[in-house]
Every structure is written in structure tokens, then in C-alpha cells.
Scaffold this motif. Structure first.
Motif, PDB file in Angstrom:
ATOM      1  N   ALA A 198      42.013 -21.544 132.280  1.00 58.56           N
ATOM      2  CA  ALA A 198      42.317 -21.491 130.851  1.00 58.56           C
ATOM      3  C   ALA A 198      41.057 -21.749 130.029  1.00 58.56           C
ATOM      4  O   ALA A 198      40.877 -21.169 128.952  1.00 58.56           O
ATOM      5  CB  ALA A 198      43.395 -22.521 130.511  1.00 58.56           C
ATOM      6  N   THR A 199      40.163 -22.597 130.528  1.00 60.09           N
ATOM      7  CA  THR A 199      38.906 -22.876 129.819  1.00 60.09           C
ATOM      8  C   THR A 199      38.068 -21.617 129.731  1.00 60.09           C
ATOM      9  O   THR A 199      37.480 -21.312 128.678  1.00 60.09           O
ATOM     10  CB  THR A 199      38.146 -24.000 130.544  1.00 60.09           C
ATOM     11  OG1 THR A 199      38.937 -25.192 130.542  1.00 60.09           O
ATOM     12  CG2 THR A 199      36.810 -24.262 129.875  1.00 60.09           C
ATOM     13  N   ALA A 200      38.020 -20.844 130.855  1.00 61.52           N
ATOM     14  CA  ALA A 200      37.223 -19.611 130.864  1.00 61.52           C
ATOM     15  C   ALA A 200      37.822 -18.568 129.926  1.00 61.52           C
ATOM     16  O   ALA A 200      37.087 -17.820 129.256  1.00 61.52           O
ATOM     17  CB  ALA A 200      37.137 -19.067 132.292  1.00 61.52           C
ATOM     18  N   ARG A 201      39.144 -18.487 129.859  1.00 62.11           N
ATOM     19  CA  ARG A 201      39.782 -17.477 129.023  1.00 62.11           C
ATOM     20  C   ARG A 201      39.653 -17.786 127.525  1.00 62.11           C
ATOM     21  O   ARG A 201      39.452 -16.884 126.718  1.00 62.11           O
ATOM     22  CB  ARG A 201      41.270 -17.354 129.391  1.00 62.11           C
ATOM     23  CG  ARG A 201      41.523 -16.699 130.740  1.00 62.11           C
ATOM     24  CD  ARG A 201      42.997 -16.288 130.889  1.00 62.11           C
ATOM     25  NE  ARG A 201      43.890 -17.435 130.708  1.00 62.11           N
ATOM     26  CZ  ARG A 201      44.277 -18.244 131.690  1.00 62.11           C
ATOM     27  NH1 ARG A 201      43.850 -18.035 132.932  1.00 62.11           N
ATOM     28  NH2 ARG A 201      45.095 -19.250 131.445  1.00 62.11           N
ATOM     29  N   THR A 202      39.752 -19.038 127.170  1.00 60.68           N
ATOM     30  CA  THR A 202      39.777 -19.388 125.736  1.00 60.68           C
ATOM     31  C   THR A 202      38.415 -19.788 125.197  1.00 60.68           C
ATOM     32  O   THR A 202      38.204 -19.792 123.983  1.00 60.68           O
ATOM     33  CB  THR A 202      40.766 -20.551 125.508  1.00 60.68           C
ATOM     34  OG1 THR A 202      40.304 -21.713 126.237  1.00 60.68           O
ATOM     35  CG2 THR A 202      42.156 -20.181 125.972  1.00 60.68           C
ATOM     36  N   GLY A 203      37.496 -20.143 126.060  1.00 54.63           N
ATOM     37  CA  GLY A 203      36.198 -20.635 125.593  1.00 54.63           C
ATOM     38  C   GLY A 203      36.255 -22.081 125.132  1.00 54.63           C
ATOM     39  O   GLY A 203      35.263 -22.611 124.627  1.00 54.63           O
ATOM     40  N   THR A 204      37.392 -22.722 125.285  1.00 55.71           N
ATOM     41  CA  THR A 204      37.571 -24.131 124.917  1.00 55.71           C
ATOM     42  C   THR A 204      38.013 -24.893 126.153  1.00 55.71           C
ATOM     43  O   THR A 204      38.842 -24.405 126.935  1.00 55.71           O
ATOM     44  CB  THR A 204      38.648 -24.288 123.818  1.00 55.71           C
ATOM     45  OG1 THR A 204      38.261 -23.507 122.684  1.00 55.71           O
ATOM     46  CG2 THR A 204      38.802 -25.742 123.406  1.00 55.71           C
ATOM     47  N   VAL A 205      37.453 -26.074 126.329  1.00 56.21           N
ATOM     48  CA  VAL A 205      37.819 -26.862 127.502  1.00 56.21           C
ATOM     49  C   VAL A 205      39.285 -27.274 127.377  1.00 56.21           C
ATOM     50  O   VAL A 205      39.679 -27.956 126.426  1.00 56.21           O
ATOM     51  CB  VAL A 205      36.925 -28.118 127.635  1.00 56.21           C
ATOM     52  CG1 VAL A 205      37.350 -28.937 128.861  1.00 56.21           C
ATOM     53  CG2 VAL A 205      35.465 -27.716 127.743  1.00 56.21           C
ATOM     54  N   MET A 206      40.093 -26.831 128.341  1.00 53.05           N
ATOM     55  CA  MET A 206      41.526 -27.120 128.340  1.00 53.05           C
ATOM     56  C   MET A 206      41.858 -28.038 129.518  1.00 53.05           C
ATOM     57  O   MET A 206      41.247 -27.946 130.583  1.00 53.05           O
ATOM     58  CB  MET A 206      42.339 -25.827 128.459  1.00 53.05           C
ATOM     59  CG  MET A 206      42.056 -24.808 127.353  1.00 53.05           C
ATOM     60  SD  MET A 206      42.547 -25.380 125.711  1.00 53.05           S
ATOM     61  CE  MET A 206      44.330 -25.341 125.901  1.00 53.05           C
TER      62      MET A 206
END
Length: 372
Positions: A198-206
């Protein structure tokens, strides 16, 4: 001694009897020397401990006092007085040479539940002739909590077993193992919970939002009105029963909340027991008449609640209220501390009801009913 010195000196001067004047002056000189002895008291350090600081009724607490002579001259024997709940305990510390110390232990009178503020100890010593005595405070205040006596109670497993993968809510406490949702990383979050996909997809650390799954919440309500109890001793027994239910919930690992009809509220077993140390009944308390308002947030919530009401004798109105609450709760239990008269205690339909004269008998009746 002071009066004798004054009388002898005055009588000798009035009768022109020098021997009496001499005796009076000698007595006065002796008092002055005794006072000087007390003023030039030895330098002492005092370290006091009380263990345990939290004890249940029927348990014991012990005070330990270490006195060290840090002066250059010997210290006389000391009388150490400890005051707990109006009871005074006095122990003796022997004479100490310069640089030496002594440790004494003594039991503390903590038989009744309560919050005891223990003032500084009093160190008392006298002159060699025991003419004068001086006390001085040493150490700081200490607080000892005496919890109500607790009996082992079986837990009702209403709501099914606890399941690590059970239903969850966003308001559930953190620290569990059940996955609820993804959210943005916040400082302090466990890095092991970061969801790299999810971090890679959104660009935000999830990170994974993991919580303790919903579990049946144990709600214990203690009636702090004075009307239901035939005497103050029955309220004491009710407090012990409420404390026993709080400990049983903690032992089962279930979320707990303690409320009183007077409006107090505590969220954990430790906080509940500390509150119950000083709980009192009041004639101004509405008792179970306030139960509907007290539980308004509970019966409208979504989390399953197992309700336990601890009281004395229950009237018809309160019994009807408990029966009306039953369909909206996982379970309703009623603990009644009543006198052994010919009037049978109320047993609302659909409510698990156990009555007894005291907390020990209640525990026996409850366990026999629940475990059968």
C-alpha cells in the motif's frame, strides 16, 4: 520538676532558708542541662519504607525504619511512633554510636479497607535523667491502599469465546492482533506493521491498524445508596462482591468498567479497586432509581455488555427495570446482599439472581450456580 525548682527557691528565700534555695537552684540547673542535652540532639538520617503499599483486607503491611547516626556523638535510645488511621504504633531504636545504623520492622494496623495517609514518623528521645522528652518528625508522608476482600468468582462466558480474528471497531483498544484497516503511519507505530504494498501504491507510508477485537464488556454497577442495605455492614459486603467481580473480569482478560449509582466510573480493575477502598453509601444517592440514566450510553451502544448489579434489597420498580434492560444486553446478573428474614429477595425474570448475607456466602452460592 520546674514547679519544684520554683517552689523550693521561693520558699527558701521567703523563710531565709539557704538550703532550700540551693536545692531549688540545683533543680533549675538540672533542667537547664537536660534542655541543653535535647537541643544538642544527635544528627540522624531516617529512611522509612512500607510494604506492600497495596494490600487486601485481611492481609498485612509492614513498616521498616532505618536510622543512621551521622553525627560525631552517640545517640540515645529512641522511641519511634507511627500513626496509621488514628492507631499509634511505638517501637524502640537502641542507642547508636557515631556512624552506625539500626533497622527496625513493625506491623501496621491496616485491617479495614481504606486509603491511609501515613504522616511522618515521630522520633522521640529524652535526656539521661528522663526529665524532658522531645519529639521530631522524620520522613515524608506515605499512602497505603487497603483493597476490599476479594473472593474467587466464576466468570459467565456470555457473548462467546474471545477470538483474535473476531469483529473489530475503530474505537477498539490498540495492541491486539486483529487487523481492522490501513491508515497512515504515525510516529511511534511499530515498523513491523507497515504495509509496503500500500505504501508503494499511494506514495504514503501506510501501516496496518491492529486492535483488540470486540469482546463482551463486563459492566459492574455498585449501588451506593444507603436505602437497600439493612446496615452499613451489608454495604461493606456489597463492596467486597463488586471488587470480586472486577478481579474476575481481569482474570478472564475481559474489558471492565465499574460504575456506581452515585456517578463514579472506573475503567480497569486496578482503578476500580483503588476507588472501592474509599467507596461509601449515602442517603442522598438515588440508588437503582438512577440506573436507567446510568446505562443510557450502554444500551444504545453496539458493543456487547454483560451487566452485573450489586445491591441490597431490590424493590419492584428496580426489578422491572432490570427485566426491561435484559433484551438489550448480553446478560444481566443481580447480586443482592440481604438480611436473613422471612421476605424473599426479588428475582427478576431473565436475570441471574444470587442473594446472600455476606460476600463469602455469595461467592459460594454464585459459583455453585454458575459452574453447575
Amino acid at each position: 520538676m520546674t514547679a519544684a525548682a520554683v517552689v523550693l527557691a521561693a520558699l527558701g528565700a521567703w523563710t531565709d532558708y539557704p538550703e532550700l534555695v540551693t536545692l531549688g537552684l540545683a533543680a533549675a540547673a538540672t533542667l537547664l542541662l537536660a534542655a541543653a542535652w535535647l537541643v544538642a540532639s544527635p544528627k540522624l538520617t531516617v529512611v522509612r519504607e512500607v510494604r506492600p503499599r497495596r494490600v487486601f483486607e485481611g492481609g498485612s503491611a509492614q513498616g521498616t525504619l532505618t536510622v543512621t547516626n551521622v553525627g560525631k556523638r552517640d545517640s540515645p535510645p529512641l522511641l519511634v511512633t507511627e500513626t496509621v488511621g488514628g492507631h499509634r504504633t511505638t517501637v524502640t531504636v537502641p542507642a547508636l554510636t557515631a556512624g552506625h545504623s539500626c533497622t527496625v520492622s513493625y506491623p501496621l494496623p491496616v485491617a479495614r479497607r481504606g486509603r491511609y495517609v501515613i504522616p511522618p514518623v515521630e522520633l522521640g528521645h529524652s535526656d539521661p535523667l528522663r526529665l524532658l522528652h522531645r519529639d521530631r518528625a522524620a520522613g515524608g508522608e506515605l499512602v497505603v491502599h487497603v483493597y476490599p476482600r476479594v473472593h474467587i468468582l466464576a466468570s459467565i462466558t456470555s457473548g462467546g469465546p474471545q477470538d483474535a480474528e473476531g469483529q473489530t471497531t475503530s474505537s477498539a483498544p490498540l495492541g491486539g492482533v486483529a487487523f481492522h484497516s490501513l491508515r497512515e503511519y504515525e510516529p511511534g507505530d511499530d515498523w513491523r506493521h507497515i504495509h509496503w504494498g500500500a505504501t508503494a501504491r499511494t506514495g504514503t507510508v501506510m501501516t496496518r491498524h491492529v486492535v483488540v477485537p470486540d469482546e463482551p464488556r463486563q459492566l459492574v454497577v455498585l449501588d451506593t445508596g444507603s436505602a437497600p442495605y439493612p446496615s452499613p455492614q451489608f454495604f461493606e459486603e456489597a463492596v467486597r462482591v463488586a471488587a470480586s467481580f472486577c478481579v474476575a473480569a481481569e482474570r478472564s482478560g475481559l474489558p471492565l468498567q465499574l460504575r456506581t449509582t452515585g456517578g463514579a466510573q472506573r475503567e480497569s480493575s486496578g482503578a476500580a479497586l483503588e476507588f472501592l477502598c474509599t467507596a461509601e453509601s449515602s442517603g442522598a444517592d438515588r440508588g437503582l432509581a438512577a440506573l436507567a440514566d446510568l446505562l443510557r450510553d450502554v444500551v444504545s451502544g453496539t458493543q456487547g455488555v454483560a451487566l452485573t448489579v450489586v445491591t441490597g434489597r431490590v424493590d419492584t420498580e428496580a426489578a422491572q427495570l432490570l427485566m426491561s434492560l435484559r433484551p438489550r444486553l448480553l446478560s444481566v446478573s443481580l447480586a443482592q446482599l440481604v438480611s436473613p428474614d422471612n421476605t424473599l429477595p426479588a428475582r427478576p425474570r431473565g436475570v441471574l439472581t444470587v442473594a446472600a448475607r455476606g460476600s463469602e456466602q455469595f461467592a459460594s452460592n454464585w459459583n455453585r450456580l454458575v459452574l453447575r
